[in-house]
Scaffold this motif. Structure first.
Motif, PDB file in Angstrom:
ATOM      1  N   TYR B 201      41.711  81.894 -25.507  1.00 51.31           N
ATOM      2  CA  TYR B 201      41.386  82.699 -24.325  1.00 51.31           C
ATOM      3  C   TYR B 201      40.079  83.444 -24.582  1.00 51.31           C
ATOM      4  O   TYR B 201      40.084  84.622 -24.894  1.00 51.31           O
ATOM      5  CB  TYR B 201      42.497  83.700 -24.042  1.00 51.31           C
ATOM      6  CG  TYR B 201      43.869  83.089 -23.901  1.00 51.31           C
ATOM      7  CD1 TYR B 201      44.232  82.392 -22.755  1.00 51.31           C
ATOM      8  CD2 TYR B 201      44.802  83.201 -24.931  1.00 51.31           C
ATOM      9  CE1 TYR B 201      45.489  81.831 -22.624  1.00 51.31           C
ATOM     10  CE2 TYR B 201      46.066  82.645 -24.802  1.00 51.31           C
ATOM     11  CZ  TYR B 201      46.404  81.959 -23.651  1.00 51.31           C
ATOM     12  OH  TYR B 201      47.649  81.414 -23.523  1.00 51.31           O
ATOM     13  N   ARG B 202      38.979  82.760 -24.439  1.00 46.45           N
ATOM     14  CA  ARG B 202      37.721  83.416 -24.793  1.00 46.45           C
ATOM     15  C   ARG B 202      37.369  84.532 -23.826  1.00 46.45           C
ATOM     16  O   ARG B 202      36.861  85.561 -24.219  1.00 46.45           O
ATOM     17  CB  ARG B 202      36.602  82.377 -24.861  1.00 46.45           C
ATOM     18  CG  ARG B 202      36.683  81.595 -26.161  1.00 46.45           C
ATOM     19  CD  ARG B 202      35.676  80.466 -26.255  1.00 46.45           C
ATOM     20  NE  ARG B 202      36.191  79.468 -27.169  1.00 46.45           N
ATOM     21  CZ  ARG B 202      36.373  78.180 -26.885  1.00 46.45           C
ATOM     22  NH1 ARG B 202      36.026  77.730 -25.691  1.00 46.45           N
ATOM     23  NH2 ARG B 202      36.863  77.360 -27.767  1.00 46.45           N
ATOM     24  N   CYS B 203      37.634  84.299 -22.533  1.00 43.69           N
ATOM     25  CA  CYS B 203      37.378  85.350 -21.546  1.00 43.69           C
ATOM     26  C   CYS B 203      38.705  85.986 -21.162  1.00 43.69           C
ATOM     27  O   CYS B 203      39.505  85.357 -20.471  1.00 43.69           O
ATOM     28  CB  CYS B 203      36.735  84.772 -20.287  1.00 43.69           C
ATOM     29  SG  CYS B 203      35.242  83.855 -20.604  1.00 43.69           S
ATOM     30  N   GLU B 205      39.540  87.991 -18.995  1.00 47.11           N
ATOM     31  CA  GLU B 205      39.822  88.105 -17.558  1.00 47.11           C
ATOM     32  C   GLU B 205      40.304  86.765 -16.978  1.00 47.11           C
ATOM     33  O   GLU B 205      40.888  86.737 -15.907  1.00 47.11           O
ATOM     34  CB  GLU B 205      38.596  88.628 -16.804  1.00 47.11           C
ATOM     35  CG  GLU B 205      37.420  87.677 -16.737  1.00 47.11           C
ATOM     36  CD  GLU B 205      36.508  87.772 -17.967  1.00 47.11           C
ATOM     37  OE1 GLU B 205      36.964  88.323 -19.000  1.00 47.11           O
ATOM     38  OE2 GLU B 205      35.362  87.286 -17.894  1.00 47.11           O
ATOM     39  N   LYS B 206      40.041  85.694 -17.684  1.00 49.82           N
ATOM     40  CA  LYS B 206      40.527  84.401 -17.184  1.00 49.82           C
ATOM     41  C   LYS B 206      41.922  84.054 -17.698  1.00 49.82           C
ATOM     42  O   LYS B 206      42.521  83.067 -17.277  1.00 49.82           O
ATOM     43  CB  LYS B 206      39.550  83.285 -17.590  1.00 49.82           C
ATOM     44  CG  LYS B 206      38.248  83.323 -16.822  1.00 49.82           C
ATOM     45  CD  LYS B 206      37.448  82.068 -17.032  1.00 49.82           C
ATOM     46  CE  LYS B 206      36.117  82.147 -16.307  1.00 49.82           C
ATOM     47  NZ  LYS B 206      35.177  81.129 -16.787  1.00 49.82           N
ATOM     48  N   ARG B 207      42.398  84.841 -18.658  1.00 50.98           N
ATOM     49  CA  ARG B 207      43.672  84.477 -19.261  1.00 50.98           C
ATOM     50  C   ARG B 207      44.824  84.337 -18.263  1.00 50.98           C
ATOM     51  O   ARG B 207      45.590  83.371 -18.350  1.00 50.98           O
ATOM     52  CB  ARG B 207      44.050  85.479 -20.372  1.00 50.98           C
ATOM     53  CG  ARG B 207      45.425  85.165 -20.896  1.00 50.98           C
ATOM     54  CD  ARG B 207      45.772  85.783 -22.210  1.00 50.98           C
ATOM     55  NE  ARG B 207      47.127  85.351 -22.538  1.00 50.98           N
ATOM     56  CZ  ARG B 207      47.764  85.638 -23.646  1.00 50.98           C
ATOM     57  NH1 ARG B 207      47.156  86.348 -24.575  1.00 50.98           N
ATOM     58  NH2 ARG B 207      48.989  85.202 -23.857  1.00 50.98           N
TER      59      ARG B 207
END
Lengths: 248, 248
Positions: B201-203, B205-207
């Motif tokens: 989950y690099r971002c 907020e996208k998780r």
């Protein structure tokens, strides 16, 4: 001549129910409501609130003093009620009603559906003026149904019978299609090669069965191309040495 | 094991609607209501008045804090909602739903029907945890339907289809049953915690979207308990340090 059935509420006694009936009718594309001797205000705040923007039907509702007047211009009229004890009259379910009504409408006939009051239901005198009875099959141990609930069930069946099934939701709800099989097979190869590296297949003779079970599980889900890429990303992530692992 | 479907209301916000849902359920012989994070009192005067003697269902209602808890022991779960824009999931009408559900029940499976809140409907996160979507075909120009009205339409179709269930082929073609949801949720937690360790989950907020997509993919496959164990074994194997890895 209306090409939609008219819903007629006989002596409704709660504003909320009249409003909820209007909403139910509009949910299924009906527009003409008639009220026989209403016992409640069909234009007050409660009625409008429950109509949830179907108050155009409330405002256009036609009000009659008697059943006879409300029925005057109609040609086929169905009384929605429990099966009466001592009246000989054809009885249909809402499902059976729908094609009959649509057939009448297709031939330009004016159709009415009569709904009884919350308190007393329909009187035998009113039922006698109708062609047939519509009886909703209900739990015999709890058959007291709300007026708006009975109304929506009838409206629902009428609408379902009108609507072309082809316009209904497709079983597979997406613009996206299941991935071409070769993409799925690419995922299988990827997964299986990583599992092999990790010594997942401890007994070589069991490997064919293990692979088959895994493939069967994943094939069933009908993944799209994007989803197959996501899965491959998951495998890559899980097997990467990007970060140190803390295992027990 | 329930031989009737369970009706699950997600975050209902009006006592009257909860009461009306109970009445609708009882009208068609259903008895178990579950409430997820109810926003209104389901035992107050309004709720009881609208239930019209179905308050035994209200008193027996089971309350859960989360969707996951409410789903834990169920095997087939349907989300009642308009067709979602960007989620890949089978869609059935209530008429199509009924024989499917009855087939599951005839084979002893636990079935749930999820209904959204009056204010916000169902969240994509909840829909992702369900097997299929139930969409009521409605007037496209007026498709806002009351919660209790939607509930009665689904209950009605389930009841109408109960005849002849013994002859129905089981839609789920296996001796084995789909795993209880809590096992699937255990797998989700396992997978997601491993992915987190791997910096998948690099971002941040996208998780939520990433998790939702993964859950949706896996929920669709209806894994058995054995298959969930297999999947967890795969995850454990892929993340173990049993053998040295040779990466490019």
């Amino acid at each position: 001549m209306s090409l939609k059935p008219v819903v007629i509420l006989s002596r409704p006694s709660l504003s909320q129910n009249i409003g909820a009936c209007a909403r139910a009718m509009k949910n299924f594309g009906l527009s003409e409501m008639r009220l026989i001797a209403p016992q409640a205000d069909w234009l007050n705040r409660d009625a409008r609130a429950l109509s949830a923007d179907a108050d155009d039907l409330l405002e256009a509702a036609k009000v009659f003093k008697t059943t006879e007047e409300a029925f005057a211009d109609l040609q086929h009229i169905y009384a929605t009620t429990a099966r009466p004890r001592d009246m000989i009259k054809d009885v249909v379910t809402p499902k059976e009603l729908a094609p009959e009504v649509n057939s009448h409408l297709a031939h330009g006939k004016a159709v009415g559906i009569l709904m009884g009051s919350e308190k007393a239901g329909l009187e035998n005198e009113e039922i006698a003026l109708c062609d047939k009875i519509v009886t909703i099959p209900l739990n015999p141990e709890f058959s007291s149904i709300n007026l708006a609930q009975a109304t929506i069930l009838v409206c629902y069946e009428l609408y379902q019978a009108q609507t072309n099934i082809k316009d209904m939701p497709e079983a597979w709800n997406s613009d996206e299609e299941p991935a071409p099989r070769e993409e799925l097979f690419g995922f299988f190869s990827h997964l299986e090669s990583e599992l092999e590296k990790q010594n997942y297949y401890r007994c070589p003779e069991k490997r064919p069965t293990m692979d088959r079970n895994l493939r069967n599980m994943f094939a069933r889900a009908k993944f799209t191309s994007q989803e197959v890429r996501t899965l491959r990303g998951v495998i890559s992530s899980l097997t990467s040495s990007f970060t140190p692992k803390n295992k027990n």
